[in-house]
Design an enzyme around this catalytic site. Structure first.
Site, PDB file in Angstrom:
ATOM      1  CG  ASP A 128      -2.049  -1.001   1.096  1.00 34.49           C
ATOM      2  OD1 ASP A 128      -2.447  -1.328  -0.033  1.00 34.49           O
ATOM      3  OD2 ASP A 128      -2.545  -1.448   2.141  1.00 34.49           O
ATOM      4  CG  ASP A 146      -6.539  -1.646  -1.973  1.00 27.47           C
ATOM      5  OD1 ASP A 146      -6.698  -2.855  -2.198  1.00 27.47           O
ATOM      6  OD2 ASP A 146      -5.677  -1.201  -1.182  1.00 27.47           O
TER       7      ASP A 146
END
Length: 167
Positions: A128, A146
């Site tokens: 991330d 995402d």
């Protein structure tokens, strides 16, 4: 040319190029982040008063769900992603290629799911790098995969409401 080949060319699977684009872009960005940024919040790069770039690992799913488990969640989320990908690809094969809204939504979800599965299988975690915040409250870090999954799911939900209103 067989009838089956012709129907696949006219079906929504023609939109899988978008899933491939999302996958390639997601993996490329993650590789750049992993190769050029230090790990953790202390190494974040402040871009805007509400946005940072950073490099963190997520061993769980959205919002680090189940990230503190012993590793079994890696394979659960991988299986879920493959199942959803297969289901959405099947649905795309039944839609005409001209049904852009749902084909785009499905392709976004597939591309994002496969991008995160790649991370889980290769690294054992998802990379991330996007950190949005307000004051001292930080939204959980996330990535392009995402975002694609979220946008695709929102499109599907919106389409459900849109069709209910028209009936």
């Amino acid at each position: 040319m067989t009838e089956q080949t012709f129907s696949l060319k006219q079906s929504g699977v023609r939109w899988l190029w978008l899933a491939a684009l999302i996958f390639v872009a997601d993996i490329a960005i993650k590789l750049v982040v992993m190769d050029n940024m230090g790990y953790g919040w202390a190494n974040r790069i402040e871009i805007l008063p509400f946005f940072n770039l950073l490099y963190v690992h997520n061993y769980g799913a959205a919002f680090s769900f189940l990230s503190e488990q012993g590793g079994w969640q890696r394979w659960l989320f991988t299986a879920i992603a493959f199942t959803v990908t297969a289901m959405l690809t099947y649905w795309m094969s039944k839609l005409p290629a001209t049904e852009k809204w749902n084909n785009v939504a499905y392709a976004l979800i597939i591309g994002g799911a496969i991008g995160n599965v790649f991370d889980r299988v290769v690294h054992g975690f998802v990379v991330d790098y996007l950190d949005f915040y307000w004051g001292s409250y930080h939204w959980p870090a996330f990535n392009l995969a995402d975002s694609a999954i979220f946008i695709g799911a929102a499109m599907i939900i919106f389409d459900g409401f849109r069709h209910k209103e028209s009936k």
